[in-house]
Design a protein around this motif. Structure first.
Motif, PDB file in Angstrom:
ATOM      1  N   LEU A  33       0.899  -1.201   0.018  1.00 21.14           N
ATOM      2  CA  LEU A  33       0.110  -0.163   0.006  1.00 21.14           C
ATOM      3  C   LEU A  33       0.829   1.226   0.075  1.00 21.14           C
ATOM      4  O   LEU A  33       0.596   2.082  -0.599  1.00 21.14           O
ATOM      5  CB  LEU A  33      -1.105   0.152   1.248  1.00 21.14           C
ATOM      6  CG  LEU A  33      -1.872   1.072   1.517  1.00 21.14           C
ATOM      7  CD1 LEU A  33      -2.710   1.470   0.257  1.00 21.14           C
ATOM      8  CD2 LEU A  33      -2.548   1.398   2.753  1.00 21.14           C
ATOM      9  N   ARG A  34       1.943   1.221   0.902  1.00 20.45           N
ATOM     10  CA  ARG A  34       2.863   2.308   0.777  1.00 20.45           C
ATOM     11  C   ARG A  34       3.483   2.797  -0.584  1.00 20.45           C
ATOM     12  O   ARG A  34       3.573   3.699  -0.967  1.00 20.45           O
ATOM     13  CB  ARG A  34       4.019   2.205   1.780  1.00 20.45           C
ATOM     14  CG  ARG A  34       4.842   3.263   2.100  1.00 20.45           C
ATOM     15  CD  ARG A  34       6.032   2.811   2.851  1.00 20.45           C
ATOM     16  NE  ARG A  34       5.683   2.505   4.289  1.00 20.45           N
ATOM     17  CZ  ARG A  34       5.261   3.439   5.228  1.00 20.45           C
ATOM     18  NH1 ARG A  34       5.468   4.754   5.176  1.00 20.45           N
ATOM     19  NH2 ARG A  34       4.828   3.079   6.406  1.00 20.45           N
ATOM     20  N   VAL A  35       3.949   1.501  -1.272  1.00 20.85           N
ATOM     21  CA  VAL A  35       4.457   1.603  -2.657  1.00 20.85           C
ATOM     22  C   VAL A  35       3.456   2.292  -3.683  1.00 20.85           C
ATOM     23  O   VAL A  35       3.550   3.095  -4.365  1.00 20.85           O
ATOM     24  CB  VAL A  35       5.056   0.445  -3.173  1.00 20.85           C
ATOM     25  CG1 VAL A  35       5.381   0.491  -4.357  1.00 20.85           C
ATOM     26  CG2 VAL A  35       6.109   0.116  -2.299  1.00 20.85           C
ATOM     27  N   TRP A  36       2.142   1.651  -3.583  1.00 22.02           N
ATOM     28  CA  TRP A  36       1.186   2.191  -4.284  1.00 22.02           C
ATOM     29  C   TRP A  36       0.854   3.632  -4.246  1.00 22.02           C
ATOM     30  O   TRP A  36       0.588   4.442  -5.102  1.00 22.02           O
ATOM     31  CB  TRP A  36      -0.231   1.335  -4.250  1.00 22.02           C
ATOM     32  CG  TRP A  36      -1.098   1.713  -5.146  1.00 22.02           C
ATOM     33  CD1 TRP A  36      -1.325   1.164  -6.416  1.00 22.02           C
ATOM     34  CD2 TRP A  36      -2.492   2.499  -4.599  1.00 22.02           C
ATOM     35  NE1 TRP A  36      -2.712   1.982  -6.644  1.00 22.02           N
ATOM     36  CE2 TRP A  36      -3.367   2.680  -5.758  1.00 22.02           C
ATOM     37  CE3 TRP A  36      -2.784   3.080  -3.420  1.00 22.02           C
ATOM     38  CZ2 TRP A  36      -4.205   3.311  -5.933  1.00 22.02           C
ATOM     39  CZ3 TRP A  36      -3.960   3.840  -3.646  1.00 22.02           C
ATOM     40  CH2 TRP A  36      -4.733   3.745  -4.797  1.00 22.02           C
ATOM     41  N   LEU A  37       0.570   4.095  -2.679  1.00 23.66           N
ATOM     42  CA  LEU A  37       0.603   5.441  -3.031  1.00 23.66           C
ATOM     43  C   LEU A  37       1.613   6.404  -3.001  1.00 23.66           C
ATOM     44  O   LEU A  37       1.321   7.278  -3.630  1.00 23.66           O
ATOM     45  CB  LEU A  37       0.194   5.760  -1.214  1.00 23.66           C
ATOM     46  CG  LEU A  37      -1.012   5.065  -0.641  1.00 23.66           C
ATOM     47  CD1 LEU A  37      -1.073   5.425   0.881  1.00 23.66           C
ATOM     48  CD2 LEU A  37      -2.235   5.695  -1.263  1.00 23.66           C
ATOM     49  N   GLY A  66       1.774   8.797   5.413  1.00 18.58           N
ATOM     50  CA  GLY A  66       2.285   8.280   6.916  1.00 18.58           C
ATOM     51  C   GLY A  66       1.086   8.177   7.646  1.00 18.58           C
ATOM     52  O   GLY A  66       0.790   7.377   8.484  1.00 18.58           O
ATOM     53  N   GLN A  67       0.120   9.023   7.644  1.00 15.08           N
ATOM     54  CA  GLN A  67      -1.444   8.904   8.382  1.00 15.08           C
ATOM     55  C   GLN A  67      -2.267   7.717   8.018  1.00 15.08           C
ATOM     56  O   GLN A  67      -2.803   7.225   8.593  1.00 15.08           O
ATOM     57  CB  GLN A  67      -2.123  10.146   8.083  1.00 15.08           C
ATOM     58  CG  GLN A  67      -1.452  11.465   8.785  1.00 15.08           C
ATOM     59  CD  GLN A  67      -2.286  12.789   8.528  1.00 15.08           C
ATOM     60  OE1 GLN A  67      -3.109  12.742   7.606  1.00 15.08           O
ATOM     61  NE2 GLN A  67      -1.986  13.684   9.229  1.00 15.08           N
ATOM     62  N   VAL A  68      -2.192   7.612   6.621  1.00 18.88           N
ATOM     63  CA  VAL A  68      -2.787   6.411   6.262  1.00 18.88           C
ATOM     64  C   VAL A  68      -2.411   4.972   6.574  1.00 18.88           C
ATOM     65  O   VAL A  68      -3.118   4.080   6.981  1.00 18.88           O
ATOM     66  CB  VAL A  68      -2.906   6.339   4.465  1.00 18.88           C
ATOM     67  CG1 VAL A  68      -3.813   4.973   3.893  1.00 18.88           C
ATOM     68  CG2 VAL A  68      -3.855   7.506   4.043  1.00 18.88           C
ATOM     69  N   ILE A  69      -0.941   4.892   6.456  1.00 15.69           N
ATOM     70  CA  ILE A  69      -0.311   3.742   6.964  1.00 15.69           C
ATOM     71  C   ILE A  69      -0.774   3.566   8.494  1.00 15.69           C
ATOM     72  O   ILE A  69      -0.770   2.325   8.951  1.00 15.69           O
ATOM     73  CB  ILE A  69       1.276   3.862   6.557  1.00 15.69           C
ATOM     74  CG1 ILE A  69       1.299   3.815   4.994  1.00 15.69           C
ATOM     75  CG2 ILE A  69       1.635   2.538   7.062  1.00 15.69           C
ATOM     76  CD1 ILE A  69       0.688   2.467   4.277  1.00 15.69           C
ATOM     77  N   ALA A  70      -0.594   4.477   9.110  1.00 15.84           N
ATOM     78  CA  ALA A  70      -0.625   4.404  10.704  1.00 15.84           C
ATOM     79  C   ALA A  70      -2.250   3.928  11.000  1.00 15.84           C
ATOM     80  O   ALA A  70      -2.140   3.174  11.710  1.00 15.84           O
ATOM     81  CB  ALA A  70      -0.520   5.783  11.218  1.00 15.84           C
ATOM     82  N   ALA A  71      -2.956   4.546  10.072  1.00 17.13           N
ATOM     83  CA  ALA A  71      -4.528   4.148  10.305  1.00 17.13           C
ATOM     84  C   ALA A  71      -4.678   2.567  10.029  1.00 17.13           C
ATOM     85  O   ALA A  71      -5.527   2.016  10.868  1.00 17.13           O
ATOM     86  CB  ALA A  71      -5.451   5.014   9.615  1.00 17.13           C
ATOM     87  N   VAL A  72      -4.253   2.325   8.869  1.00 16.56           N
ATOM     88  CA  VAL A  72      -4.152   0.911   8.479  1.00 16.56           C
ATOM     89  C   VAL A  72      -3.736  -0.165   9.721  1.00 16.56           C
ATOM     90  O   VAL A  72      -4.223  -0.988  10.128  1.00 16.56           O
ATOM     91  CB  VAL A  72      -3.737   0.696   7.183  1.00 16.56           C
ATOM     92  CG1 VAL A  72      -3.901  -0.724   6.689  1.00 16.56           C
ATOM     93  CG2 VAL A  72      -4.527   1.347   6.256  1.00 16.56           C
TER      94      VAL A  72
END
Length: 419
Positions: free
Chosen positions: A161-165, A187-193
């Motif tokens: 997901l990080r690579v795709w974003l 960073g916020q999206v990854i932390a929430a996931v």
């Protein structure tokens, strides 16, 4: 002469005649009483403070302000009492709710089949315990396993997901337009996931630990589970007597409590019908998705049955979550997503055309706009739990308001006719 007139007026109002010296002594006594409460603050609890307030205000109970203080303090004390004993009272509340929902079955066996009340209560109790035990031993382990797998797969997919974003051109355009900072957003999206994945992986075990801790120990949990069938049996056996005692606690309108019976009937029919429809929906969706080998089929099915208790919004939430899981984890993802969508669509058509008209024939009588508004209001104050209780509680409030309005109209008409 003026003092005697004032004394007579005070007696007529139910007030003792107070001189300046009496007022000074009472004021000083209250000040000392407050100082005493402050010095004993580590020793006191709401029960002791309530008892002291009762002793203090009881001689003045004829005064409206004193009565208001007594009623308000008693109300707060009852709330505190139930909050402190919520863990102890929870099994009895659950047993009464089950007895309330299954009492029609006991009445059916007792009146139509001539089965004694105690025997029909025993049969229904055994049936309920058997269903709960089967669900606990057969479905809960599989459900926990699917939640743990889902959480671990989400964690494993965080890097992708990080690579795709990072490669997303849309985020680059939004950053160039000054709408957001790309790295901060990622960073916020990854932390929430990651946070939600951790909740899925450990949410059920943590909840079980909290329940066990609230009960005191594993021995306390075993004791509660052991006494639940006994409490449920007696609740079913003496349901009418217990309900009459509970109804007697509530206030009357014009000396009558028909509003409680009406509200109880409406809410009871709604809950029984909705629970039956939710159970059928969970079974149908789970079986069909298992047949088509959809990932997390049991989780989607049980979630669909649970969210079905939330009118209108629950079906939308089930479709969004189910299709999202199929897209992310299905192989091939498009076929699995279409299967989930068609299964949920078919279940919705079955409910609207067959199940709801046949099972939920007694509606709560609320306007759709009021239902949606109640969902938002209860959800804002009580979260997910508020969504489940929004409709029945709103039905109770509306029924009580109608009873109050009818009684008020009756009193006004009687007053005008008497003139």
């Amino acid at each position: 002469m003026a003092d005697e007139t004032g004394s007579d007026a005070a007696r007529e109002n139910g007030l003792p005649h107070l001189r300046s010296l009496d007022i000074a002594l009472i004021t000083g006594g209250l000040a000392l009483f407050l100082v005493l409460l402050y010095t004993m603050r580590e020793f006191l609890n709401p029960l002791l403070v309530g008892a002291a307030a009762l002793i203090l205000l009881w001689p003045l109970r004829s005064h409206r302000a004193a009565r208001a203080l007594l009623v308000t303090g008693g109300f707060l004390l009852v709330l505190w009492f139930f909050d402190r004993l919520s863990t102890v009272l929870l099994p009895f509340g659950v047993a009464y709710l089950l007895a309330y929902l299954f009492n029609p079955a006991v009445v059916l066996l007792n009146r139509r089949l001539r089965v004694p009340r105690w025997a029909s209560s025993l049969v229904v109790t055994v049936f309920i315990i058997g269903v709960v035990a089967a669900f606990a031993f057969l479905l809960i382990p599989s459900l926990i396993g699917q939640l743990e797998v889902l959480g671990s797969r989400i964690v494993d997919g965080v890097s992708g997901l990080r690579v795709w974003l990072a490669e997303s051109t849309l985020l680059d355009r939004l950053q160039d337009a000054g709408v957001l900072d790309k790295q901060e957003f990622i960073g916020q999206v990854i932390a929430a996931v990651q946070e939600q994945a951790g909740v899925l992986a450990s949410g059920v075990p943590d909840a079980a630990q909290k329940v066990a801790k609230g009960l005191g120990s594993i021995l306390g949990l075993v004791t509660v589970l052991a006494i639940m069938p006994v409490v449920l049996f007696y609740m079913l056996k003496d349901f009418t007597v217990i309900t009459d005692k509970i109804i007697g606690v509530f206030p009357t309108f014009g000396g009558r409590r028909e509003y409680l019976l009406k509200a109880g009937g409406v809410v009871g029919n709604y809950l029984r019908g909705q629970l039956m429809i939710s159970a059928i929906a969970a079974f149908n969706v789970s079986v069909l998705l298992l047949i088509f080998d959809v990932p997390f089929a049991l989780l989607i099915g049980l979630l669909g049955g649970l969210l079905n208790m939330i009118p209108n919004v629950g079906a939308i939430m089930t479709n969004v979550i189910g299709v999202t899981l199929a897209i992310v984890f299905g192989d091939p993802w498009l076929a699995k997503a279409v299967i989930v969508f068609l299964v949920l669509l078919g279940e919705s058509l079955l409910e609207s055309s067959v199940l709801t008209p046949q099972i939920l024939s007694h509606h709560v009588g609320l306007h759709p706009v009021l239902i949606v508004l109640s969902l938002f209001v209860f959800g804002a104050f009580m979260g997910l739990f508020g969504l489940f209780i929004a409709v029945p509680v709103t039905a109770l409030i509306v029924t009580a308001a109608q009873a109050w309005r009818q009684e008020l109209q009756f009193e006004i008409s009687s007053y005008m006719n008497s003139d």
